[in-house]
Design an enzyme around this catalytic site. Sequence first.
Site, PDB file in Angstrom:
ATOM      1  N   GLU A 101       0.819  -1.205   0.000  1.00 38.75           N
ATOM      2  CA  GLU A 101       0.000   0.000   0.000  1.00 38.75           C
ATOM      3  C   GLU A 101       0.856   1.258   0.000  1.00 38.75           C
ATOM      4  O   GLU A 101       0.538   2.233  -0.696  1.00 38.75           O
ATOM      5  CB  GLU A 101      -0.940  -0.009   1.205  1.00 38.75           C
ATOM      6  CG  GLU A 101      -1.989  -1.099   1.166  1.00 38.75           C
ATOM      7  CD  GLU A 101      -2.843  -1.041  -0.091  1.00 38.75           C
ATOM      8  OE1 GLU A 101      -3.158   0.072  -0.561  1.00 38.75           O
ATOM      9  OE2 GLU A 101      -3.184  -2.108  -0.608  1.00 38.75           O
ATOM     10  N   HIS A 149       1.984   2.003  -3.545  1.00 39.19           N
ATOM     11  CA  HIS A 149       1.041   2.730  -4.400  1.00 39.19           C
ATOM     12  C   HIS A 149       1.168   4.238  -4.195  1.00 39.19           C
ATOM     13  O   HIS A 149       1.101   5.015  -5.155  1.00 39.19           O
ATOM     14  CB  HIS A 149      -0.395   2.299  -4.084  1.00 39.19           C
ATOM     15  CG  HIS A 149      -0.810   1.026  -4.744  1.00 39.19           C
ATOM     16  ND1 HIS A 149      -0.693   0.804  -6.107  1.00 39.19           N
ATOM     17  CD2 HIS A 149      -1.372  -0.109  -4.234  1.00 39.19           C
ATOM     18  CE1 HIS A 149      -1.159  -0.396  -6.405  1.00 39.19           C
ATOM     19  NE2 HIS A 149      -1.557  -0.972  -5.294  1.00 39.19           N
ATOM     20  N   GLU A 197       0.044  -2.638 -10.024  1.00 32.17           N
ATOM     21  CA  GLU A 197      -0.003  -3.645  -8.967  1.00 32.17           C
ATOM     22  C   GLU A 197       1.332  -4.374  -8.841  1.00 32.17           C
ATOM     23  O   GLU A 197       1.811  -4.641  -7.733  1.00 32.17           O
ATOM     24  CB  GLU A 197      -1.133  -4.652  -9.235  1.00 32.17           C
ATOM     25  CG  GLU A 197      -2.525  -4.093  -9.051  1.00 32.17           C
ATOM     26  CD  GLU A 197      -2.791  -3.599  -7.641  1.00 32.17           C
ATOM     27  OE1 GLU A 197      -2.132  -4.077  -6.694  1.00 32.17           O
ATOM     28  OE2 GLU A 197      -3.656  -2.733  -7.477  1.00 32.17           O
TER      29      GLU A 197
END
Length: 214
Positions: A90, A93, A152
């Site tokens: 996370e 990202h 991703e």
Amino acid sequence: MRKFFCAVAFMIMLCSCSEAKISKTTVQKAWNKVAKADGFKVIPITYEKSQSPNAWVKFKSESKFSVHVTQGLMDILTSEDEIAGVLGHEIGHVRLGHYSKGVGVAVGSAVGKTVASNILGSFFGTVGQVIGNVGVSVGASLVESGFSRGQEVEADDYGTELLVKAGYPSDGLYRAMKAFADHKIITEPSGFNSHPPTERRLQHLKEKARSLAK
């Protein structure tokens, strides 16, 4: 006597299985370590009661965001480095600018609103089963999920590298992904799916982990 010992062994096995989950203390410890290793802002984790295995970031800026982890996710992961890998993903990202590349602040929205970026902050995509009481398959199309396949994979690599930087084994994120696959939460190959198929992603994570373990 033999039956007695068999019964005791069985009860011990059941207890061990029921305790094979991570605690809030473990989640917060993992977050503290990966965030500090990355130079990221350390904040308290927000815990959700949902049984849907899920984690996400509600992001506005690198100084204004919240990190959410569900009980369902804590129930299927079994070690600190696994949740650290998910949280590192996370952070990836954010650090890689994925939120500024066509992904709105709705990404990571809570279960019960849109399906956008639900499972692990868009960790998966279209999933092979309905989870919890969401009422739909967890995951979404390219437009709904926000993050692309390439993003991703980039976040996977970032999260794996961050694990090592934080002092964890390099395969923590791989084992977290494997735990999802073992629970039949997978991304099926599809031309309409924005996320890499789980099997391919597992192989990439394994190879990445091996390269960093050398």
